[in-house]
Design a protein around this motif. Structure first.
Motif, PDB file in Angstrom:
ATOM      1  N   SER A 263       0.970   6.900  -6.678  1.00  9.49           N
ATOM      2  CA  SER A 263      -0.187   7.776  -6.903  1.00  9.49           C
ATOM      3  C   SER A 263       0.190   9.237  -6.727  1.00  9.49           C
ATOM      4  CB  SER A 263      -1.318   7.404  -5.929  1.00  9.49           C
ATOM      5  OG  SER A 263      -1.784   6.100  -6.158  1.00  9.49           O
ATOM      6  N   TYR A 264       1.002   9.529  -5.728  1.00  6.95           N
ATOM      7  CA  TYR A 264       1.481  10.892  -5.516  1.00  6.95           C
ATOM      8  C   TYR A 264       2.242  11.382  -6.738  1.00  6.95           C
ATOM      9  CZ  TYR A 264       4.652  14.576  -3.958  1.00  6.95           C
ATOM     10  OH  TYR A 264       5.381  15.745  -3.870  1.00  6.95           O
TER      11      TYR A 264
ATOM     12  N   ARG B 264       1.930   1.917  -3.513  1.00  4.54           N
ATOM     13  CA  ARG B 264       0.807   2.473  -4.270  1.00  4.54           C
ATOM     14  C   ARG B 264       0.600   3.953  -3.963  1.00  4.54           C
ATOM     15  NH1 ARG B 264      -4.156  -1.694  -5.052  1.00  4.54           N
ATOM     16  NH2 ARG B 264      -5.290   0.275  -4.836  1.00  4.54           N
ATOM     17  N   GLN B 265       0.775   4.335  -2.710  1.00  2.00           N
ATOM     18  CA  GLN B 265       0.609   5.740  -2.347  1.00  2.00           C
ATOM     19  C   GLN B 265       1.696   6.614  -2.970  1.00  2.00           C
ATOM     20  OE1 GLN B 265      -0.533   6.461   1.934  1.00  2.00           O
ATOM     21  NE2 GLN B 265      -0.552   4.222   1.985  1.00  2.00           N
TER      22      GLN B 265
ATOM     23  N   ASP C 120       0.827  -1.212   0.000  1.00  5.59           N
ATOM     24  CA  ASP C 120       0.000   0.000   0.000  1.00  5.59           C
ATOM     25  C   ASP C 120       0.862   1.263   0.000  1.00  5.59           C
ATOM     26  OD1 ASP C 120      -2.847  -0.714   0.058  1.00  5.59           O
ATOM     27  OD2 ASP C 120      -2.336  -1.750   1.909  1.00  5.59           O
TER      28      ASP C 120
ATOM     29  N   THR D  86      -7.389   4.565   1.515  1.00  3.81           N
ATOM     30  CA  THR D  86      -6.190   4.690   0.679  1.00  3.81           C
ATOM     31  C   THR D  86      -6.266   3.789  -0.546  1.00  3.81           C
ATOM     32  OG1 THR D  86      -3.780   4.696   0.661  1.00  3.81           O
ATOM     33  CG2 THR D  86      -4.815   2.961   1.939  1.00  3.81           C
TER      34      THR D  86
ATOM     35  N   THR E 113      -5.926   5.253  -4.325  1.00  3.42           N
ATOM     36  CA  THR E 113      -4.830   4.840  -5.197  1.00  3.42           C
ATOM     37  C   THR E 113      -5.338   4.031  -6.385  1.00  3.42           C
ATOM     38  OG1 THR E 113      -4.379   2.901  -3.782  1.00  3.42           O
ATOM     39  CG2 THR E 113      -3.123   4.903  -3.345  1.00  3.42           C
TER      40      THR E 113
END
Length: 498
Positions: free
Chosen positions: A97-98, A93-94, A90, A485, A489
């Protein structure tokens, strides 16, 4: 630009794979003024384990890999390791995505695609195990949406190639998570390195091999560097060094002389894939289907029939078939293993050899396997396979960690491990799977160990929480944060969300 003309950097990254690219990206986001130099032995980034064809690209979210969920003696299943890896993914993925939202990565489909993750077993005992595994995993919020079936018709809808031609009386079972993904870590590394190279204060040097590193009186590190083309030699000093050189990290850890690295060694494991690029076959299979690992095998050798999307082309991979090579890198030397043997790690290595005969026997059996035997294993997952549709491909080289044990002289460690110096000036990443998929988690571990003084409310912490919104939150416990989250994402990365 020659290294000798480089202004003394704050940070040097050895190796231009996904680990160095991720850590450098995070550090530049936290402090744009940092001067970072990345040194790579080969002529481009992501040519070893980060290369798309050298790994399975599962995103290792621990959805389908049954080696993360061992059965206990009483028949229950331990899912604790799976939960750790699952929530570590995760963080990746964050971060991605950022970067997509910021525009640093223009199109997420350049490196990631939705792809169901499935576990597949046959035989009464294995079906019983998978049924219990599903019961325990699906009860946890991290595995919401996991499906289970023992119905051949349902399974055939999900994975037709696996079911066609199979004995209808054979007990089978699968689990499926549609929110899985296929990740091309080679493409992602290129995207990150390209973005870094555009930034002020970042230099990327290829064909530069670090032969040695030594601590200086002022606490900095001096690197002895050799140009692999011109053979010219140079030196470079930095306050902080990260060694993300895959199998090459063991030798540099030893040369650093830090006490924390005493006794470490490595056991190399090679791999062979079977690869299918025939569209009429690959178009009929859209999943990553993992089976159970053979007894005594290392984690990287868990058999799986994988959808891979690399450079926009869909292919299938099966394997890997594990083997032994004395090389620590795919482009390494056959003397790598022998040069790594030192007085401090001889006893741990001998102890591991004595206590891991099953692994040795397994690797020997894999090396001796004929092509016909390899296709027989594939036939267990794809009964109507046609041999002429498939070719052999060499997978990336992995080095399993050998280190002094607490209850034994030596222990074989499966996974990754970060070794840091007491003065926080050197961090060396060792090991293999889950590796690339947890690169963001590993970057955070480097920050916590080596830059803890800057992870404060008046320094890097607010910015870090913009990049990784769940930093400091345990997603294994906080279901609301976990769902939030994953939904965010999934939307940014164009993945499935359940």
């Amino acid at each position: 630009m020659p290294i000798s003309s480089t202004e003394r950097p704050d940070i040097v990254m050895i190796g231009a794979g996904i680990m160095s690219a991720t850590l450098a990206t995070v550090l530049k986001e936290l402090e744009p003024s940092l001067k970072i130099v990345i040194l790579e032995t080969l002529q481009d980034c992501a040519q070893e384990s980060s290369n798309g064809w050298n790994n399975a690209g599962t995103g290792h979210a621990a959805n389908c890999e049954m080696n993360y969920t061992p059965a206990r003696p009483d028949g229950t299943v331990d899912i604790s390791k799976a939960l750790e890896v699952n929530t570590e993914f995760d963080l990746s993925r964050q971060l991605w995505s950022y970067l997509v939202t910021k525009g640093a990565i223009p199109d997420p489909q350049a490196f990631i695609h939705p792809c169901p993750h499935m576990s597949f077993v046959w035989g009464e005992d294995n079906v019983k195990y998978l049924r219990q595994r599903f019961k325990e995993m699906s009860a946890h919020h991290c595995y919401r949406g996991m499906e289970y079936s023992e119905d051949p018709k349902q399974i055939a809808e999900w994975i037709p190639l696996v079911m066609e031609g199979r004995d209808p009386g054979e007990p089978i079972a699968v689990t499926r998570i549609v929110s899985g993904s296929d990740v091309d870590y080679g493409a992602l590394t290129h995207l990150l390195i390209q973005q870094l190279a555009k930034q002020s204060g970042v230099q990327v040097h290829y064909c530069k091999h670090v032969d040695d590193l030594s601590r200086q009186p002022d606490g900095s590190w001096e690197l002895s560097i050799r140009d692999t083309v011109s053979k010219a030699r140079d030196t470079l000093q930095a306050r902080f060094v990260f060694v993300g050189a895959g199998g090459g990290a063991i030798e540099l850890l030893q040369k650093s002389g830090i006490p924390e690295g005493h006794g470490y060694g490595g056991f190399p494991v090679s791999g062979i894939w079977l690869r299918c690029d025939v569209d009429s076959v690959s178009d009929r299979h859209h999943a990553k289907v993992y089976g159970k690992a053979p007894h005594g095998s290392p984690p990287m050798s868990v058999p799986h029939l994988d959808t891979r999307i690399i450079n926009g082309k869909k292919s299938l991979l099966f394997g890997p078939y594990a083997g032994f090579s004395s090389r620590f890198l795919k482009h390494g030397s056959i003397t790598d293993l022998f040069r790594s043997v030192r007085p401090g790690n001889v006893l741990p290595m001998l102890d591991v050899a004595k206590n891991n005969w099953q692994l040795t026997e397994y690797l020997v059996s894999q090396v001796l396997q004929s092509h016909a035997h390899q296709f027989e294993m594939l036939r267990q997952y794809y009964p109507e396979v046609r041999q002429h549709d498939w070719t052999h491909a060499v997978a990336g080289q992995r080095v399993q960690i050998i280190k002094p044990g607490t209850d034994t002289v030596g222990m074989l460690e499966f996974g990754t491990e970060l070794v840091t110096s007491s003065d926080r000036s050197l961090a060396v990443l060792l090991g293999a799977s889950p590796g690339a998929s947890t690169a963001a988690f590993i970057a955070l571990e480097v920050l916590q160990r080596c830059f803890a003084d800057r992870l404060t409310a008046d320094s890097w912490l607010p910015r870090l929480k913009e990049i990784i919104p769940t930093y400091g939150i345990d997603l294994k416990v906080d279901s609301a944060a976990c769902f939030e989250t994953r939904k965010k994402t999934a939307t940014v990365l164009n993945l499935e969300y359940v």
